[in-house]
Design an enzyme around this catalytic site. Structure first.
Site, PDB file in Angstrom:
ATOM      1  CG  ASP A  63      -1.680   1.250   1.775  1.00 51.02           C
ATOM      2  OD1 ASP A  63      -2.514   2.394   0.322  1.00 51.02           O
ATOM      3  OD2 ASP A  63      -2.305   1.653   2.716  1.00 51.02           O
ATOM      4  CG  ASP A  73      -3.465   4.944  -2.100  1.00 52.02           C
ATOM      5  OD1 ASP A  73      -2.909   3.416  -1.972  1.00 52.02           O
ATOM      6  OD2 ASP A  73      -4.287   4.459  -2.076  1.00 52.02           O
TER       7      ASP A  73
END
Ligand SMILES: *[C@@H]1O[C@H](CO)[C@@H](O)[C@H](O)[C@H]1NC(C)=O
Ligand SMILES: *[C@@H]1O[C@H](CO)[C@@H](O)[C@H](O)[C@H]1NC(C)=O
Ligand SMILES: *[C@@H]1O[C@H](CO)[C@@H](O)[C@H](O)[C@H]1NC(C)=O
Length: 438
Positions: free
Chosen positions: A89, A316
């Site tokens: 992440d 992201d």
């Protein structure tokens, strides 16, 4: 032969020497559906938004549906090493794993590798609440007073994500091991990786179907506690990855590379933008959006980071869909509507504004969406990165509007598929290449 190299990380004295090694961790895409080519049924796989909640206004996927979710990477923690599957992440900093205090007979109560067994590691250490490292993590409220002289006063953390998911537990440190670059003949070790030992975990992103067997999150953000920042100085302060296209069968292997090693073939660059109020995110600057090479009339100000640190666009890996500022989103949808004359399917998923029934269309041709980024680089993803199959013969535009004022725009992982991305933190730039994945 196992050559052991100790990479002792000293946070107060950052070494500037760049090691020639790099870490190569296989990236897995775990699809909740059985077959990638199979159409996705509505209520099984929820799309996920994992990025860190730092601002009040972050987009949240409200039950959007598709088969794509998250990308996973294995981290080995402890002595002896315990393998743990984590979500990669770039939208958060903390590395955390689900922890268990189980001492004896642990296999009887929980499946193997379903949590980190802290008592089975001889190198597990807690941060004391008085340690300077404890100041780097958010704490649960009300915050307890820290008694400097009490030996057992562990540092407690509580970390929340944009969709309301929360993990809390103890901020600890552990030995972590990696196979180095080629063939895994060398074992690299980092003596004290700071991580969250999570005893409580709740919320859709960290316990729902998109978590799908993962035991935690590998935060790859820009802040001080992320994996890349902690390992960074040893590996040239950069990392790269290539998210494989989940529709290709069998899926090609892809890697998260920490350090050098990315091929520079036809790499384009855009500077990473700074937001003084947010140390976590990798912001990029969008200048224009094109549909079939026609520039849309979107005011450039909709992409800006404002004085309060709101807005802006981040890249992201922990968010599936792409979120655009509402005015930009509306222009994109209108441009597609004008160009594509296909019937609307019956019972289209409620979370998408634009879906087509492509039944009987022999050669489907959908318009090309491209983003002109700061630095004059054009990001032009393939159609499959923004049109997804939600049912048989049904294709939907996988974009979402950011409707809250000052909300954050996100280039999600679906949009990134098939590109090599290089996050060069030292040079503060993001490189990307359509040919770098091979
Ligand atoms: C801090 O801990 C020490 C040792 O356990 C104890 O003697 C002392 O009373 C504690 N101080 C406070 C303010 O609780
Ligand atoms: C290193 O690679 C070997 C062989 O692929 C694998 O079995 C082992 O788990 C890996 N170890 C680490 C620390 O990644
Ligand atoms: C798509 O169109 C075909 C042919 O007109 C029709 O049979 C089918 O029911 C439609 N599917 C949906 C989901 O609307």
């Amino acid at each position: 032969m196992l050559l052991i190299i100790l990479l002792t990380f000293i946070s107060t004295c950052q070494s500037t020497t760049v090691n020639h090694h790099y870490l190569r961790l296989p990236l897995l895409h775990v699809n909740p559906q059985q077959s990638p080519s199979e159409a996705v049924s509505a209520d099984t796989a929820r799309l996920s938004t994992l990025h860190r909640r730092q601002h009040p206004n972050l987009p949240v996927t409200s039950g959007a549906y598709a088969g794509a979710g998250q990308y996973f990477v294995t981290l080995h923690l402890g002595t002896p090493p315990q393998p743990l599957l984590l979500i990669a992440d770039t939208g958060s900093d903390l590395v955390w794993v689900a922890c268990s205090a189980c001492r004896n007979d642990c296999a009887a109560t929980r499946p193997r590798h379903s949590a980190f067994l802290a008592r089975h590691s001889s190198s597990y250490r807690l941060h004391h609440c008085y340690d300077p490292e404890c100041g780097l993590v958010p704490h649960p409220r009300p915050k307890r007073a820290c008694n400097k002289t009490r030996v057992h006063s562990p540092c407690r953390y509580e970390y929340s994500y944009a969709d309301g998911s929360v993990t809390n537990g103890f901020f600890a440190k552990e030995k972590t091991s990696f196979n180095s670059s080629n063939g895994g003949l060398e074992l690299l070790q980092h003596d004290s990786l700071a991580f969250g030992c999570g005893f409580e975990v709740s919320g859709p992103s960290v316990s729902g179907p998109s978590f799908n067997g993962a035991q935690g999150v590998m935060g790859l953000g820009r802040g001080p506690i992320s994996l890349v920042t902690q390992l960074g100085s040893h590996f040239g302060n950069k990392f790269s990855y290539c998210l494989k296209d989940y529709t290709i069968s069998p899926p090609p292997t892809s890697y998260l590379l920490i350090g050098a090693g990315a091929k520079k073939s036809r790499m384009r660059y855009t500077p990473l933008q700074a937001n003084p109020l947010s140390s976590t995110f990798y912001y990029i600057g969008v200048q224009n959006v094109y549909v079939d090479n026609v520039k849309l009339r979107i005011s450039p100000t909709v992409w800006n980071i404002d004085k309060k640190g709101n807005g802006g666009t981040i890249i992201d890996s922990g968010t599936t869909l792409t979120f655009l500022p509402d005015p930009a989103y509306r222009h994109v949808v209108a441009a597609f509507r004008r160009r594509v004359k296909l019937p609307t399917p019956e019972g289209a998923p409620p979370n998408f504004d634009l879906c087509y029934n492509v039944s009987g269309v022999s050669r489907l041709s959908l318009p090309r969406l491209s983003f002109k980024l700061v630095g004059n680089s054009l990001f032009s993803p393939p159609v499959g990165n923004y049109f997804i199959d939600t049912a048989e013969d049904v294709k939907c535009l996988a974009l979402q509007p950011v409707t809250s004022p000052g909300g954050l725009s996100v280039i999600g992982n679906l949009m990134q598929q098939g590109f090599l991305f290089e996050f060069d933190i030292g040079k503060s730039q993001l490189g990307f290449s359509r040919t770098g994945c091979s």
